[in-house]
Scaffold this active site. Structure first.
Site: not given
Length: 454
Positions: A135, A396, A428
């Protein structure tokens, strides 16, 4: 009826009896009254927060005033249970027969070294290939377009064109940065589970079934009530469009069966393993269609693999067995030369480290920045010998890591994994980050990979 029978049996053996839910109702949506699109049968099978409180009150009245006082409610409940049991959507024989055939065939790929040779010849990637998890930032423009198509302010074709424009920008950005394996960025996806649930029979995707995920983030878990049937390809249009924009390989992006199961409200009339395998069959069909469309790399994400691990030790082996089996059903339909990736999110991997190896993905990307690559030693301890992409920076945080930091992380990783099996990627997906943060971080990541290659 079952709950009332249980309470009645208890009533004669205790001094006082209180009727309550087993835990807080914060884990279910607020009320069914806010839901549209539910057919009459499905609506009677469900109970959200308001409805559960009403059921508790009804049970208390029955205990106090007798069953006759709630006879209408009991009849309605029994009727709903009977309707559910007889509904044809709960058993689709064609799907069950196809799944049985796949399982009988073994649902396994050829040995990893043979696959690696075929993939190396097809992809011709440099050492330490760079990629991202899937993403890219979900910008305000993307969210506004999604709201506009839902409200009817723009047409479906206008929405598709806006998403194509977003994909074009993401591909151009990745090429400018020098990444080796690209992604389309997933602008069309509202959520990595809901997106697929909206396109699969057997699921109902709510419009107002919000529950808290973490912090202030809320999600709408779909309701998995019947046998899972893929109506048509779900991602091929977006992946092939992205691939048409570049000569570099573009990964097809799918969510794995265990994660779809974990982040849904799931039917309770059959074992979870059976439901997971049905989802896996739908994902398998999607991988085969992506391959047929020319996509050379397909990522099937399982971030919830550790999350569903039972607390009781005696149940863990069985869970890991069917969870790994479902992933293999999903990924074993493609040829040797098609490279299967998976991604696992941050967690304590110790209890599932063997299962991660047993997934037998060609490339496993895994969060490792915060643990300073310790997970690689754990993988080596269980004989993991496929390729791995340990995250070289933590997405994050909004902080942009320097190239020097990522060089150090890669050199640490190379102590545990030989260069021919090591990939370079963030920890991620980048959905929650800003575009400027992503651009600066990925530029430093590519710089780091090239420096270590040299």
């Amino acid at each position: 009826q079952y709950a009332l029978d249980t309470l009645t049996a208890l009533q004669g053996s205790v001094g006082a009896l209180a009727v309550s839910t087993s835990c807080s109702t914060m884990h279910v949506p607020y009320t069914l009254k806010a839901q549209s699109g539910l057919d009459d049968s499905l609506r009677t099978w469900l109970a959200f927060g308001d409805e559960k409180v009403l059921e508790v009150a009804t049970l208390a009245v029955a205990l106090r005033d007798g069953r006759e006082s709630v006879a209408a409610e009991i009849d309605a409940s029994n009727s709903a249970a009977a309707t559910r049991k007889a509904d044809p959507r709960l058993r689709v024989d064609a799907i069950r027969a196809r799944l049985a055939a796949v399982l009988a065939d073994g649902a396994a790929r050829r040995p990893a070294p043979e696959r690696r040779r075929a993939q190396d010849a097809r992809l011709d990637l440099p050492p330490l290939p760079t990629t991202t998890i899937g993403s890219y930032p979900q910008t305000l423009a993307i969210r506004r377009a999604r709201a506009a198509v839902r409200s009817g302010a723009i047409t479906a074709e206008q929405y598709r064109q806006q998403m194509r424009d977003e994909i074009t920008e993401v591909i151009r950005l990745q090429e400018d940065l020098g990444l080796d394996v690209l992604v389309h960025g997933e602008p069309e996806r509202n959520d990595m589970v809901q997106y697929f649930a909206e396109q699969l029979d057997g699921f109902f995707a709510t419009d107002n079934g919000w529950v808290q995920s973490y912090g202030t983030r809320c999600v709408r878990p779909p309701i998995l009530f019947g046998d899972v049937v893929r109506r048509q390809p779900m991602t091929v249009e977006w992946s092939t469009f992205a691939q048409s924009l570049t000569d570099k390989p573009v990964k097809g992006m799918l969510t794995g069966p265990v994660t779809i199961l974990a982040w849904s409200f799931v039917r309770d009339d059959q074992p979870l393993a059976d439901t997971a395998r049905q989802i896996a069959l739908a994902i398998r069909d999607e991988t085969e269609d992506l391959q047929a469309a020319g996509i050379a790399i397909i990522q099937v994400d399982e971030p919830a693999l550790r999350e569903l691990l039972p607390l009781r030790a005696k149940e863990q082996e069985s869970y890991l067995d069917w969870a790994v089996g479902a992933f293999r059903v999903a990924t074993s339909g493609v040829d040797d030369a098609t490279q299967i990736h998976t991604h696992l999110c941050y967690s304590e991997f110790g209890e599932v480290i063997g299962a991660i190896a047993d997934l037998d993905a060609d490339v496993t990307s895994i969060e490792a920045a915060r643990s300073h690559m310790e997970v690689l030693d754990d993988l080596n301890a269980v004989g993991f010998s496929n390729s791995v992409g340990p995250g070289v920076y933590d997405i994050h945080s909004p902080r942009v890591p320097s190239a020097e930091e990522m060089i150090a992380a890669l050199r640490q990783a190379l102590k545990a994994v030989p260069a021919e099996r090591l990939w370079v990627n963030p920890d991620c997906g980048l959905k929650t980050r800003r575009t400027d943060e992503v651009t600066a971080s990925l530029r430093n990541m590519v710089t780091a990979a090239r420096a270590v290659r040299g």
